[in-house]
Design a protein around this motif. Structure first.
Motif, PDB file in Angstrom:
ATOM      1  N   HIS A 182      -4.628   3.987   9.501  1.00  0.00           N
ATOM      2  CA  HIS A 182      -5.673   2.971   9.348  1.00  0.00           C
ATOM      3  C   HIS A 182      -5.438   2.144   8.084  1.00  0.00           C
ATOM      4  O   HIS A 182      -5.438   2.683   6.972  1.00  0.00           O
ATOM      5  CB  HIS A 182      -7.045   3.649   9.297  1.00  0.00           C
ATOM      6  N   ALA A 183      -5.223   0.828   8.260  1.00  0.00           N
ATOM      7  CA  ALA A 183      -4.939  -0.043   7.122  1.00  0.00           C
ATOM      8  C   ALA A 183      -6.111  -0.117   6.142  1.00  0.00           C
ATOM      9  O   ALA A 183      -5.924  -0.086   4.929  1.00  0.00           O
ATOM     10  CB  ALA A 183      -4.584  -1.446   7.626  1.00  0.00           C
ATOM     11  N   GLY A 184      -7.330  -0.220   6.680  1.00  0.00           N
ATOM     12  CA  GLY A 184      -8.498  -0.335   5.807  1.00  0.00           C
ATOM     13  C   GLY A 184      -8.679   0.877   4.929  1.00  0.00           C
ATOM     14  O   GLY A 184      -9.023   0.753   3.743  1.00  0.00           O
ATOM     15  N   LEU A 185      -8.463   2.048   5.494  1.00  0.00           N
ATOM     16  CA  LEU A 185      -8.597   3.281   4.716  1.00  0.00           C
ATOM     17  C   LEU A 185      -7.534   3.347   3.625  1.00  0.00           C
ATOM     18  O   LEU A 185      -7.785   3.807   2.512  1.00  0.00           O
ATOM     19  CB  LEU A 185      -8.486   4.479   5.656  1.00  0.00           C
ATOM     20  N   PHE A 186      -6.320   2.867   3.947  1.00  0.00           N
ATOM     21  CA  PHE A 186      -5.253   2.845   2.945  1.00  0.00           C
ATOM     22  C   PHE A 186      -5.626   1.917   1.791  1.00  0.00           C
ATOM     23  O   PHE A 186      -5.413   2.258   0.617  1.00  0.00           O
ATOM     24  CB  PHE A 186      -3.941   2.379   3.590  1.00  0.00           C
ATOM     25  N   MET A 187      -6.191   0.767   2.108  1.00  0.00           N
ATOM     26  CA  MET A 187      -6.606  -0.179   1.063  1.00  0.00           C
ATOM     27  C   MET A 187      -7.665   0.440   0.164  1.00  0.00           C
ATOM     28  O   MET A 187      -7.604   0.318  -1.071  1.00  0.00           O
ATOM     29  CB  MET A 187      -7.128  -1.469   1.701  1.00  0.00           C
ATOM     30  N   LEU A 188      -8.625   1.124   0.785  1.00  0.00           N
ATOM     31  CA  LEU A 188      -9.677   1.773  -0.010  1.00  0.00           C
ATOM     32  C   LEU A 188      -9.086   2.847  -0.911  1.00  0.00           C
ATOM     33  O   LEU A 188      -9.413   2.932  -2.103  1.00  0.00           O
ATOM     34  CB  LEU A 188     -10.723   2.377   0.931  1.00  0.00           C
ATOM     35  N   GLY A 231      -6.427   3.651  -8.077  1.00  0.00           N
ATOM     36  CA  GLY A 231      -5.776   2.854  -9.117  1.00  0.00           C
ATOM     37  C   GLY A 231      -4.344   2.480  -8.811  1.00  0.00           C
ATOM     38  O   GLY A 231      -3.611   2.020  -9.692  1.00  0.00           O
ATOM     39  N   ASN A 232      -3.918   2.638  -7.558  1.00  0.00           N
ATOM     40  CA  ASN A 232      -2.523   2.377  -7.190  1.00  0.00           C
ATOM     41  C   ASN A 232      -2.309   1.027  -6.520  1.00  0.00           C
ATOM     42  O   ASN A 232      -1.181   0.699  -6.141  1.00  0.00           O
ATOM     43  CB  ASN A 232      -2.018   3.477  -6.241  1.00  0.00           C
ATOM     44  N   ALA A 233      -3.359   0.234  -6.358  1.00  0.00           N
ATOM     45  CA  ALA A 233      -3.253  -1.019  -5.606  1.00  0.00           C
ATOM     46  C   ALA A 233      -2.179  -1.950  -6.174  1.00  0.00           C
ATOM     47  O   ALA A 233      -1.487  -2.639  -5.421  1.00  0.00           O
ATOM     48  CB  ALA A 233      -4.602  -1.731  -5.585  1.00  0.00           C
ATOM     49  N   GLY A 234      -2.018  -1.958  -7.486  1.00  0.00           N
ATOM     50  CA  GLY A 234      -1.033  -2.840  -8.107  1.00  0.00           C
ATOM     51  C   GLY A 234       0.271  -2.161  -8.455  1.00  0.00           C
ATOM     52  O   GLY A 234       1.110  -2.759  -9.147  1.00  0.00           O
ATOM     53  N   ARG A 235       0.464  -0.940  -7.996  1.00  0.00           N
ATOM     54  CA  ARG A 235       1.651  -0.164  -8.371  1.00  0.00           C
ATOM     55  C   ARG A 235       2.616   0.061  -7.208  1.00  0.00           C
ATOM     56  O   ARG A 235       3.614   0.753  -7.350  1.00  0.00           O
ATOM     57  CB  ARG A 235       1.225   1.190  -8.932  1.00  0.00           C
ATOM     58  N   GLN A 261       4.030  -8.987  -2.197  1.00  0.00           N
ATOM     59  CA  GLN A 261       3.184  -8.852  -1.018  1.00  0.00           C
ATOM     60  C   GLN A 261       1.839  -8.248  -1.414  1.00  0.00           C
ATOM     61  O   GLN A 261       1.778  -7.295  -2.181  1.00  0.00           O
ATOM     62  CB  GLN A 261       3.874  -7.965   0.024  1.00  0.00           C
ATOM     63  N   GLY A 262       0.750  -8.802  -0.909  1.00  0.00           N
ATOM     64  CA  GLY A 262      -0.584  -8.334  -1.257  1.00  0.00           C
ATOM     65  C   GLY A 262      -0.928  -7.006  -0.618  1.00  0.00           C
ATOM     66  O   GLY A 262      -0.286  -6.569   0.348  1.00  0.00           O
ATOM     67  N   HIS A 266      -1.376  -3.404   6.344  1.00  0.00           N
ATOM     68  CA  HIS A 266      -1.170  -3.707   7.760  1.00  0.00           C
ATOM     69  C   HIS A 266       0.290  -3.531   8.174  1.00  0.00           C
ATOM     70  O   HIS A 266       0.580  -3.175   9.327  1.00  0.00           O
ATOM     71  CB  HIS A 266      -1.655  -5.130   8.067  1.00  0.00           C
ATOM     72  N   THR A 267       1.226  -3.762   7.249  1.00  0.00           N
ATOM     73  CA  THR A 267       2.635  -3.469   7.534  1.00  0.00           C
ATOM     74  C   THR A 267       2.804  -1.980   7.822  1.00  0.00           C
ATOM     75  O   THR A 267       3.510  -1.594   8.761  1.00  0.00           O
ATOM     76  CB  THR A 267       3.532  -3.875   6.351  1.00  0.00           C
ATOM     77  N   LEU A 268       2.151  -1.150   7.030  1.00  0.00           N
ATOM     78  CA  LEU A 268       2.239   0.300   7.210  1.00  0.00           C
ATOM     79  C   LEU A 268       1.617   0.724   8.537  1.00  0.00           C
ATOM     80  O   LEU A 268       2.168   1.557   9.262  1.00  0.00           O
ATOM     81  CB  LEU A 268       1.543   1.018   6.056  1.00  0.00           C
ATOM     82  N   GLU A 269       0.458   0.147   8.852  1.00  0.00           N
ATOM     83  CA  GLU A 269      -0.201   0.506  10.108  1.00  0.00           C
ATOM     84  C   GLU A 269       0.617   0.042  11.314  1.00  0.00           C
ATOM     85  O   GLU A 269       0.802   0.790  12.284  1.00  0.00           O
ATOM     86  CB  GLU A 269      -1.599  -0.113  10.164  1.00  0.00           C
ATOM     87  N   ASP A 270       1.114  -1.184  11.237  1.00  0.00           N
ATOM     88  CA  ASP A 270       1.890  -1.724  12.359  1.00  0.00           C
ATOM     89  C   ASP A 270       3.171  -0.930  12.606  1.00  0.00           C
ATOM     90  O   ASP A 270       3.626  -0.798  13.748  1.00  0.00           O
ATOM     91  CB  ASP A 270       2.238  -3.193  12.105  1.00  0.00           C
TER      92      ASP A 270
END
Length: 329
Positions: A59-65, A71-75, A42-43, A49-53
């Motif tokens: 806030h999903a956007g803040l989590f992505m940032l 450096g955790n985006a792929g972990r 899952q991307g 958005h799964t976490l926010e929902d």
């Protein structure tokens, strides 16, 4: 790692003090616990958005940032997750990085048959049903169980597993648990018991399990069966007859059933049946190997879950008239 967090904090502060507060303060979801599933591959956007929902983060956007800058985006690891208390966004992210997934469970009841056990696994939506179409012989071979019958070889308990696990993992654990429980019980068995092997004790435990209406009666039911075996009397236990009828049994045990010979008919055959008739629990195993004292040879259900035990046939017949036929002497 600490330097990276400091850098992220500075960046967030640079964006806005509100953003930093939203990221760092524990988020009290509206309904705890919060449960969500991260699917394999899952991307990051879908995860956020799964976490926010689900209510895990604000806030999903803040989590992505945060994920990208830290450096955790792929972990972030796939799995089922459960949050029981308010957590900050870094706390949620750390949970996903560590893969602190919640476990699924399946409850296997004492007294169930192997068929009921397998049906329960087949119904569980979080299991992968690899063994669904296997015969009992195939299952025993895959589990490397050297037995003609699988009945009784699996310990009834609550089993935990990760979503997507194979059902054979639960079956294997249940088989290992029963082997350990039986070995432990056999090693601590009482004296002067009429069993030639642990397997015979397992068969007896299954009979006790199916005959017991109240837990306190197990040792006395064991004593009746042990006394009968020693005297060469037939066990005459209805649950064994019913087991031998298999799917042909419609819920109504008749005199004809009791007179129809099968390997499991303990009215027509002496000794123990050829295999267990159910999955016995720890208490039934203990009762089989530590029966109560006494000379009782009969018992009958009182109608409230308990049993009336008798030393003689005359006493037993009086108990039957009272508790089964509703007659008083």
């Amino acid at each position: 790692m600490l330097k990276r967090i400091v850098v992220v904090l500075l960046l967030l502060l640079g964006l806005s003090a509100g953003g930093a507060w939203m990221a760092l303060s524990p988020y009290q979801a509206a309904n705890l616990p919060v449960e969500f599933t991260i699917q394999p591959n899952q991307g990051l956007s879908d995860i956020a958005h799964t976490l926010e929902d689900s209510g895990a983060i604000r806030h999903a956007g803040l989590f992505m940032l945060w994920a990208k800058l830290s450096g955790n985006a792929g972990r972030l690891k796939a799995g089922d997750y459960r949050i029981n208390q308010a957590m900050s966004m870094p706390g949620v992210m750390d949970k996903l990085v560590r893969g602190e997934t919640s476990l699924q469970s399946v409850i296997i009841r004492e007294g169930w048959t192997l068929r009921q056990f397998r049906a329960e696994l087949d119904r569980h939506p979080a299991l992968r049903h690899d063994t669904r179409d296997w015969s009992e012989a195939e299952l025993l071979a895959k589990l490397k169980l050297d037995a003609r019958h699988g009945e009784g070889l699996f310990f009834p308990d609550t089993y935990m597993f990760l979503r997507g696990s194979s059902d054979i993992l639960v079956l294997r654990q249940a088989a290992q648990n029963m082997r350990r429980e039986l070995e432990r019980a056999w090693a601590a068995r009482g004296p002067d018991l009429p069993y030639a092997s642990p397997y015979e004790a397992l068969i007896m435990a299954s009979l006790i399990e199916k005959e017991t209406g109240q837990a306190a009666d197990r040792p006395m039911i064991a004593r009746v069966f042990v006394n009968r075996l020693k005297l060469g009397m037939r066990l005459q236990t209805d649950p064994s007859v019913i087991y031998g009828l298999g799917e042909a049994f419609d819920g109504n045990l008749t005199r004809a059933h009791l007179q129809t010979d099968t390997p499991y008919n303990t009215y027509t055959r002496a000794g123990l049946p050829p295999s267990p008739i159910a999955l016995p629990g720890r208490a039934a195993l203990h009762a089989a190997l530590h029966p109560a004292d006494g000379g009782a040879l009969y018992f009958v259900a009182r109608g409230d879950g308990s049993s009336q035990f008798s030393l003689t046939l005359e006493e037993h017949n009086r108990a039957v008239r009272r508790y089964i036929l509703g007659k008083k002497d």
